[in-house]
Design a protein around this motif. Structure first.
Motif, short mmCIF file in Angstrom:
data_model
loop_
_atom_site.label_atom_id
_atom_site.label_comp_id
_atom_site.label_asym_id
_atom_site.label_seq_id
_atom_site.Cartn_x
_atom_site.Cartn_y
_atom_site.Cartn_z
N ARG A 19 26.57 71.22 -56.41
CA ARG A 19 27.79 71.33 -56.60
C ARG A 19 28.97 71.36 -55.54
N SER A 20 28.30 71.79 -54.13
CA SER A 20 29.17 71.88 -53.02
C SER A 20 28.30 71.64 -51.81
N GLU A 21 29.02 71.37 -50.50
CA GLU A 21 27.95 71.16 -49.41
C GLU A 21 27.49 72.54 -49.05
N GLU A 22 28.51 73.74 -49.51
CA GLU A 22 28.00 75.10 -49.14
C GLU A 22 26.89 75.48 -49.73
N SER A 23 26.72 75.23 -51.05
CA SER A 23 25.68 75.62 -51.85
C SER A 23 24.32 74.80 -51.53
#
Length: 489
Positions: free
Chosen positions: A223-227
């Motif tokens: 869902r995101s680059e961070e996740s």
């Protein structure tokens, strides 16, 4: 095939995929002699470029060996490791465990010989046996033969002798068509044994639900680059690149340099040959505390201990005249980085980290400004590295030249441009780079002499070079006109 190869190298396999389908699924015994002769001619025309290409590569082994110049593994290690990787890809396809998925698979152990690790020999033998079985029994078991040969053929470019990274999941997309077709055919045969369709339907629904849930969980991870990065670091704790990416996340997104330092340190412990990790450790250590701290605050400095290799502390504390403490890069640590940049093969990650330093200087970040002499020495060490490829050398020269121009250190800029002329006299860009410096110094005659050296060569076929010459010539003319106006006043 040609247009596809220009976009993605393994598209070169397209004619071979077509031949594989024809060879396995189509009968030739019923064809007339003339048709069979034409078919053999077609085979020859399609296979000839591949044979000639292989002969050319064998006569020019440097083309393959050069691709290992900046790798941490050898050609032999890669060839021995790839059979295990192919079975690993197959495992991910048939049993998609989310903990095994990730962008990086540098935590896969390299095979140094046929028994280290012990799975190397069984993996290689089983792969070879599958290929031989598929060729011999292709008519008796056409779908199984197709599944195996398509899979192996699909990996024959990216999982063979070329010095690419050991494993990437996306390489399995096209080759997986073979195993998926074989598995589907096997399920159909299995289901046909049941007179009552309740069991096949229940198995199909279960399989559908398992794959759907796995897909949903995987999509949520993405869902995101961070996740994505957090998932990689969690599931691949011994992947140095995953830990490095976690350090980058804490540096640039979360702005927590101490946590970033912990992950950079862990990445270095996993891959002590990676000089780029040392650079990131140094930069993070300088960012952990404010640039100037009081003597009392200096006692709180806590730099993570290097566990796998004895290293000097990344920073030292300097007491200034006004009784303030300033964090500086330890000269011993800086020399260690310099020596490694000069002597060891440079990976893409190290080169990327070095080029990030030039961006840091361009943005006039305080830390990079403070260690400007260190960064220059590091770049000079890179340029002195005998393992550096031609492309990486030119990129590094350009970055160091731009550093000199940004800092208005024109001696450094001229020195760098002349280094490029010495290492590659045929590249006229370096002459124009030096001419650009002399224009800024208002030494227009010297600049014109350099530009004349370029125009006297045959540059008509090089649009970029001609355009740069025109820009510099126009700048010289403009400066001379301004000088004449000032003199006439």
């Amino acid at each position: 095939s040609f247009l596809g190869t220009a976009s993605k190298e393994n598209a070169v396999l397209l004619p071979l995929f077509m031949l594989l389908i024809e060879w396995i699924f189509f009968e030739r015994a019923t064809l007339e002699r003339k048709a069979r002769r034409k078919l053999r001619l077609l085979y020859s025309l399609i296979l000839s470029p591949y044979v000639l290409g292989l002969l050319w590569l064998m006569s020019n082994p440097g083309l393959i060996l050069d691709s290992y110049a900046n790798r941490e593994f050898t050609l032999t290690q890669r060839v021995l490791t790839e059979p295990r990787v192919l079975w690993y890809y197959l495992e991910l396809l048939l049993v998609p465990r989310l903990s095994e998925l990730g962008l990086f698979h540098d935590d896969i152990a390299l095979s140094t010989n046929l028994v280290s690790p012990w799975t190397t020999l069984p993996a290689s033998a089983a792969l070879l046996a599958g290929i031989v079985f598929s060729i011999i029994h292709r008519k008796k078991y056409p779908v199984l033969g197709f599944a195996i040969l398509w899979y192996v053929l699909g990996h024959s470019v990216e999982s063979s002798v070329i010095g690419l990274e050991i494993a990437h999941e996306h390489r399995n997309y096209l080759p997986s068509i073979g195993p998926i077709m074989g598995l589907s055919h096997g399920l159909i045969l299995f289901y046909s044994r049941f007179h009552n369709m309740a069991i096949p339907i229940a198995l199909s629904v279960t399989l559908f639900l398992v794959l759907s849930i796995s897909t949903y969980v995987r999509a949520d991870t993405w869902r995101s680059e961070e996740s994505i990065i957090e998932s990689m670091a969690r599931h691949h704790p011994v992947s140095s690149r995953s830990q490095f990416m976690m350090g980058e996340l804490y540096t640039y997104r979360k702005h927590e340099p101490f946590k970033a330092l912990l992950h950079y340190n862990q990445a270095y412990e996993l891959a002590p040959r990676e000089t780029g990790y040392l650079i990131r450790i140094a930069m993070s250590a300088l960012s952990v505390h404010p640039r100037s701290v009081s003597p009392a605050g200096a006692n709180g400095l806590d730099i993570p201990h290097m566990q796998t290799t004895v290293l000097p502390s990344p920073i030292v504390v300097n007491k200034s005249a006004n009784n303030r403490m300033q964090l500086l890069l330890n000269p011993e640590f800086s020399r260690l980085i310099t020596d490694r940049l000069r002597q060891r093969p440079l990976t893409q990650n190290t080169l990327h980290t070095m080029h990030g330093l030039s961006q840091c200087l361009a943005e006039k970040t305080e830390i990079c400004q403070d260690i400007f002499p260190d960064i220059v020495e590091w770049y000079k060490a890179v340029l002195a590295n005998s393992h550096l490829t031609h492309k990486a050398r030119k990129e590094s020269i350009i970055f160091l030249f731009e550093i000199g121009m940004t800092r208005k250190d024109y001696d450094l800029a001229i020195e760098t441009a002349r280094h490029g002329q010495t290492t590659d006299p045929s590249d006229l860009d370096y002459l124009l780079m030096e001419a650009n410096v002399y224009i800024l110094l208002n030494k227009l005659d010297t600049a014109e002499e350099l530009i004349h050296s370029v125009t006297s060569s045959n540059i008509s076929s090089n649009d970029d070079l001609s355009s740069n010459v025109d820009i510099l010539t126009s700048e010289i003319s403009a400066r001379r006109k301004n000088a004449d106006k000032n003199n006439n006043r």
